[in-house]
Design a protein around this motif. Structure first.
Motif, PDB file in Angstrom:
ATOM      1  N   LEU A   9       0.831  -1.204   0.000  1.00 18.93           N
ATOM      2  CA  LEU A   9       0.000   0.000   0.000  1.00 18.93           C
ATOM      3  C   LEU A   9       0.865   1.254   0.000  1.00 18.93           C
ATOM      4  O   LEU A   9       0.777   2.106   0.878  1.00 18.93           O
ATOM      5  CB  LEU A   9      -0.939   0.001   1.214  1.00 18.93           C
ATOM      6  N   PRO A  10       1.723   1.412  -1.022  1.00 17.72           N
ATOM      7  CA  PRO A  10       2.693   2.510  -1.012  1.00 17.72           C
ATOM      8  C   PRO A  10       2.049   3.868  -1.282  1.00 17.72           C
ATOM      9  O   PRO A  10       1.029   3.973  -1.974  1.00 17.72           O
ATOM     10  CB  PRO A  10       3.636   2.130  -2.156  1.00 17.72           C
ATOM     11  N   GLY A  11       2.666   4.898  -0.723  1.00 12.81           N
ATOM     12  CA  GLY A  11       2.238   6.268  -0.964  1.00 12.81           C
ATOM     13  C   GLY A  11       3.441   7.185  -0.990  1.00 12.81           C
ATOM     14  O   GLY A  11       4.484   6.883  -0.414  1.00 12.81           O
ATOM     15  N   ILE A  12       3.292   8.316  -1.666  1.00 12.93           N
ATOM     16  CA  ILE A  12       4.361   9.305  -1.765  1.00 12.93           C
ATOM     17  C   ILE A  12       3.772  10.692  -1.555  1.00 12.93           C
ATOM     18  O   ILE A  12       2.550  10.865  -1.471  1.00 12.93           O
ATOM     19  CB  ILE A  12       5.056   9.257  -3.147  1.00 12.93           C
ATOM     20  N   ASN A  13       4.640  11.697  -1.474  1.00 10.05           N
ATOM     21  CA  ASN A  13       4.217  13.081  -1.607  1.00 10.05           C
ATOM     22  C   ASN A  13       3.816  13.250  -3.068  1.00 10.05           C
ATOM     23  O   ASN A  13       4.670  13.254  -3.956  1.00 10.05           O
ATOM     24  CB  ASN A  13       5.368  14.021  -1.236  1.00 10.05           C
ATOM     25  N   TYR A  14       2.515  13.375  -3.335  1.00  6.06           N
ATOM     26  CA  TYR A  14       2.050  13.307  -4.723  1.00  6.06           C
ATOM     27  C   TYR A  14       2.508  14.497  -5.567  1.00  6.06           C
ATOM     28  O   TYR A  14       2.428  14.451  -6.793  1.00  6.06           O
ATOM     29  CB  TYR A  14       0.529  13.158  -4.776  1.00  6.06           C
ATOM     30  N   ASP A  15       3.025  15.537  -4.930  1.00 10.12           N
ATOM     31  CA  ASP A  15       3.654  16.616  -5.694  1.00 10.12           C
ATOM     32  C   ASP A  15       4.845  16.091  -6.479  1.00 10.12           C
ATOM     33  O   ASP A  15       5.277  16.711  -7.454  1.00 10.12           O
ATOM     34  CB  ASP A  15       4.114  17.747  -4.768  1.00 10.12           C
ATOM     35  N   PHE A  16       5.403  14.966  -6.039  1.00  9.51           N
ATOM     36  CA  PHE A  16       6.573  14.373  -6.696  1.00  9.51           C
ATOM     37  C   PHE A  16       6.182  13.208  -7.601  1.00  9.51           C
ATOM     38  O   PHE A  16       7.061  12.497  -8.090  1.00  9.51           O
ATOM     39  CB  PHE A  16       7.596  13.915  -5.647  1.00  9.51           C
ATOM     40  N   ASN A  17       4.887  13.016  -7.817  1.00 11.41           N
ATOM     41  CA  ASN A  17       4.473  11.982  -8.754  1.00 11.41           C
ATOM     42  C   ASN A  17       4.974  12.324 -10.151  1.00 11.41           C
ATOM     43  O   ASN A  17       4.923  13.476 -10.587  1.00 11.41           O
ATOM     44  CB  ASN A  17       2.947  11.861  -8.784  1.00 11.41           C
ATOM     45  N   ALA A  18       5.504  11.331 -10.849  1.00 12.55           N
ATOM     46  CA  ALA A  18       6.036  11.480 -12.213  1.00 12.55           C
ATOM     47  C   ALA A  18       7.334  12.277 -12.259  1.00 12.55           C
ATOM     48  O   ALA A  18       7.788  12.652 -13.339  1.00 12.55           O
ATOM     49  CB  ALA A  18       4.996  12.115 -13.144  1.00 12.55           C
ATOM     50  N   THR A  19       7.933  12.534 -11.104  1.00 14.84           N
ATOM     51  CA  THR A  19       9.228  13.216 -11.061  1.00 14.84           C
ATOM     52  C   THR A  19      10.154  12.437 -10.121  1.00 14.84           C
ATOM     53  O   THR A  19       9.707  11.608  -9.330  1.00 14.84           O
ATOM     54  CB  THR A  19       9.107  14.662 -10.548  1.00 14.84           C
ATOM     55  N   LYS A  20      11.451  12.741 -10.190  1.00 16.29           N
ATOM     56  CA  LYS A  20      12.395  12.059  -9.313  1.00 16.29           C
ATOM     57  C   LYS A  20      12.062  12.382  -7.863  1.00 16.29           C
ATOM     58  O   LYS A  20      11.796  13.530  -7.512  1.00 16.29           O
ATOM     59  CB  LYS A  20      13.832  12.474  -9.637  1.00 16.29           C
ATOM     60  N   TYR A  21      12.103  11.355  -7.031  1.00 22.08           N
ATOM     61  CA  TYR A  21      11.692  11.505  -5.642  1.00 22.08           C
ATOM     62  C   TYR A  21      12.639  10.717  -4.759  1.00 22.08           C
ATOM     63  O   TYR A  21      13.479   9.944  -5.226  1.00 22.08           O
ATOM     64  CB  TYR A  21      10.251  11.036  -5.474  1.00 22.08           C
ATOM     65  N   ARG A  22      12.483  10.899  -3.449  1.00 21.74           N
ATOM     66  CA  ARG A  22      13.409  10.244  -2.518  1.00 21.74           C
ATOM     67  C   ARG A  22      12.717   9.299  -1.544  1.00 21.74           C
ATOM     68  O   ARG A  22      13.303   8.293  -1.133  1.00 21.74           O
ATOM     69  CB  ARG A  22      14.184  11.307  -1.729  1.00 21.74           C
ATOM     70  N   TYR A  23      11.477   9.614  -1.169  1.00 23.28           N
ATOM     71  CA  TYR A  23      10.841   8.863  -0.080  1.00 23.28           C
ATOM     72  C   TYR A  23       9.548   8.199  -0.543  1.00 23.28           C
ATOM     73  O   TYR A  23       8.810   8.746  -1.359  1.00 23.28           O
ATOM     74  CB  TYR A  23      10.481   9.796   1.079  1.00 23.28           C
ATOM     75  N   PHE A  24       9.278   7.013  -0.012  1.00 21.11           N
ATOM     76  CA  PHE A  24       7.929   6.472  -0.102  1.00 21.11           C
ATOM     77  C   PHE A  24       7.545   5.841   1.223  1.00 21.11           C
ATOM     78  O   PHE A  24       8.397   5.463   2.044  1.00 21.11           O
ATOM     79  CB  PHE A  24       7.755   5.495  -1.276  1.00 21.11           C
ATOM     80  N   TYR A  25       6.253   5.798   1.457  1.00 20.27           N
ATOM     81  CA  TYR A  25       5.671   5.303   2.696  1.00 20.27           C
ATOM     82  C   TYR A  25       4.822   4.081   2.382  1.00 20.27           C
ATOM     83  O   TYR A  25       4.401   3.873   1.245  1.00 20.27           O
ATOM     84  CB  TYR A  25       4.799   6.392   3.346  1.00 20.27           C
ATOM     85  N   GLY A  26       4.550   3.283   3.387  1.00 23.44           N
ATOM     86  CA  GLY A  26       3.710   2.126   3.148  1.00 23.44           C
ATOM     87  C   GLY A  26       3.362   1.408   4.432  1.00 23.44           C
ATOM     88  O   GLY A  26       3.845   1.746   5.524  1.00 23.44           O
ATOM     89  N   SER A  27       2.506   0.412   4.297  1.00 25.65           N
ATOM     90  CA  SER A  27       2.139  -0.451   5.415  1.00 25.65           C
ATOM     91  C   SER A  27       3.087  -1.636   5.421  1.00 25.65           C
ATOM     92  O   SER A  27       3.267  -2.298   4.398  1.00 25.65           O
ATOM     93  CB  SER A  27       0.695  -0.921   5.253  1.00 25.65           C
TER      94      SER A  27
END
Length: 524
Positions: free
Chosen positions: A408-426
């Motif tokens: 169930l991953p999630g990110i800061n959606y402002d970084f969707n489709a761009t290079k990112y550093r963090y993801f969250y999940g259960s």
């Protein structure tokens, strides 16, 4: 498994105020809508699978440091028909329903032969989708049900097929910076030729009077032909970058003939999905503007994927991260008879099921066909992923393993489709339901966790702070349930940087475990 996960949920139709401890940031203004199965029996009949339960929609509204909660069952046609009959009369993915048992066998067979390809349920229990300014309860079928995010009332049902030639569509769309919604579906049966399809609903698609569905302005972006008309790949989500769509055609397939004869055979739709461990996984890359597929054929080893994490472009490479499994056993863990086993038996059986693995794939976009066979075409330095040139000009892709045990991953959606550093999940640890929340740092390959004994958090949702400078400036929201009578359900608010709790809102009514949702800012 604790009975809280398979007992029938209850509606809380009027808002109730939660008791806040700690601090809910005053800038956090809006409503978190959540969706999931909440009703598992009707009259004397029970569903076989957790994913069959009828949709129960929750809302958590944040206003000036306070939280209110309400919930309502989705008043779908499926719900209405089941309630009127006081039994399950509509077939779900894991539960086959037959006509009134008083009918004789000839009547039953005739009924189903006249409806070989069934009209799917409209029990939209997976997530919440925004099309234009309208919000819909969604699942993986041709129907969606519009809901009022303020009252949770069911506004009405929309059929994708009235607007675009689709049999199925995902519950996991993408939204671009302009507010357009992209989603993926498939034309499986009765529509020639069979194909996967990406479509777009413009940001301004909603009717000002609210009488016409946003889907009336739907646009086809591209289509991808099935590799096999009788065994199309199952898909639950897809990837999107600034310029491309990424579709993973996995060897987890739908058997069309078996589906078409499911009623006659007396089998459920879930048994029509087959995993072919000897087949390859194919990665399709399609230009969003032209609708043309990249000519290079990319493939990898067999895998099963439900959730994409993110995708982006970097230095003529396409990078995308997936939650992968080595087989399709996950679905079987959610049969309710399996979930009702005692804790010791359940734990031993679950250890044979594969854990989810976060994997990074990197595809070179401009492949030189003259590259020597066996050469690795990936030139990025921050990954061990490989793309190996083959003699026939195709590219074999080997993933970079990021993290094990997260779903169930999630990110800061402002970084969707761009290079990112963090993801969250259960975080999953030999349990059907996750008991931790994790944050993974791709740059350092480290993670931090939140955990409380006997507590089961839902999918973590990131909400950015209004003055955010860094990617992880914000909070994580997750509704938490517990089998312990001394622990009431609560909305958890974590610092997204540290995963330290900054506040919780204890809810004085029962809350049911859910699947996915959407945060709607107060200004939306």
């Amino acid at each position: 498994m604790h009975s809280i996960f398979v007992r029938n949920g209850q509606e809380t139709p009027e808002p109730v105020k939660a008791q806040v401890t700690g601090c809910i940031p005053s800038w956090l203004q809006g409503t978190l809508l959540r969706n999931g199965p909440g009703l598992f029996s009707v009259g004397d009949t029970e569903y076989n699978h957790w994913f069959d339960g009828m949709s129960l929609i929750h809302s958590f509204t944040f206003t000036n440091g306070e939280v209110t909660y309400r919930s309502k069952f989705l008043k779908s046609e499926t719900y209405k028909r089941n309630m009127k009959a006081d039994r399950i009369v509509v077939t779900e993915f894991g539960t086959m329903s037959y006509p009134d048992p008083c009918k004789n066998i000839f009547s039953r067979v005739f009924t189903h032969l006249c409806n070989i390809i069934p009209d799917f349920t409209d029990n939209n229990l997976i997530s919440i989708i925004r099309y234009g300014r309208d919000y819909y309860a969604s699942s993986e079928i041709n129907y969606i049900n519009q809901v009022d995010p303020a009252t949770l009332e069911t506004v009405g049902r929309v059929n994708y097929r009235n607007h675009i030639a689709l049999n199925l569509a995902t519950a996991h769309p993408h939204y671009d910076k302009q507010g357009n919604t992209y989603n993926m579906g498939s034309a499986v049966i009765g529509l020639a030729p069979p194909k996967y399809m990406i479509f777009k609903v413009p940001a301004d698609a909603s009717d000002k009077d609210g009488k016409k569905p946003a889907l009336r302005k739907v646009q086809q972006v591209c289509s991808i032909p099935f590799r096999s008309s009788l065994f199309p790949s199952y898909f639950h989500s897809f990837g999107m970058t600034k310029n491309y769509i990424v579709f993973v055609e996995q060897p987890f397939k739908l058997d069309i003939v078996r589906l078409a004869t499911a009623y006659f055979r007396g089998i459920n739709w879930g048994s029509c999905l087959r995993f072919d461990k000897n087949d390859m996984t194919w990665f399709h890359v399609i230009n969003k503007t032209t609708g043309a597929a990249v000519s290079t054929r990319y493939y990898g080893d067999s895998l099963v994927v439900f959730h994409h994490i993110n995708a982006y472009e970097e230095d003529n490479h396409l990078v995308f991260d997936l939650i992968c499994y080595k087989d399709s056993g996950l679905y079987n863990m959610f049969y309710i008879d399996f979930m009702r086993q005692d804790e010791n038996s359940l734990e031993q059986v679950q250890k044979n099921f594969p854990l989810p693995v976060s994997q990074r794939f990197v595809l070179p976009l401009n492949v030189d066909k003259k590259s020597p066979p066996g050469s690795n075409l990936v030139t990025l330095t921050d990954t061990t992923a490989e793309a190996v040139m083959q003699e026939n000009g195709s590219v074999y892709c080997k993933p970079d393993i990021l993290f094990e045990g997260l779903e169930l991953p999630g990110i800061n959606y402002d970084f969707n489709a761009t290079k990112y550093r963090y993801f969250y999940g259960s975080k999953v640890e030999w349990s059907t339901f996750p008991n931790k929340i994790a944050k993974f740092d791709i740059a350092t390959r480290t993670h931090v966790e939140w955990h409380q004994e006997s507590c089961y958090p839902s999918e973590p949702v990131f909400v950015r702070s209004p003055e955010a400078v860094e990617e992880d400036d914000g909070v994580i929201l997750s509704s938490v349930v517990s089998p312990e009578p001394s622990i009431s359900p609560f909305m958890l608010v974590l610092n997204a940087k540290t995963l330290k709790e900054i506040g919780r809102a204890t809810i004085p009514v029962n809350v049911h475990m859910d699947l996915h949702g959407l945060f709607i800012p107060a200004t939306a």
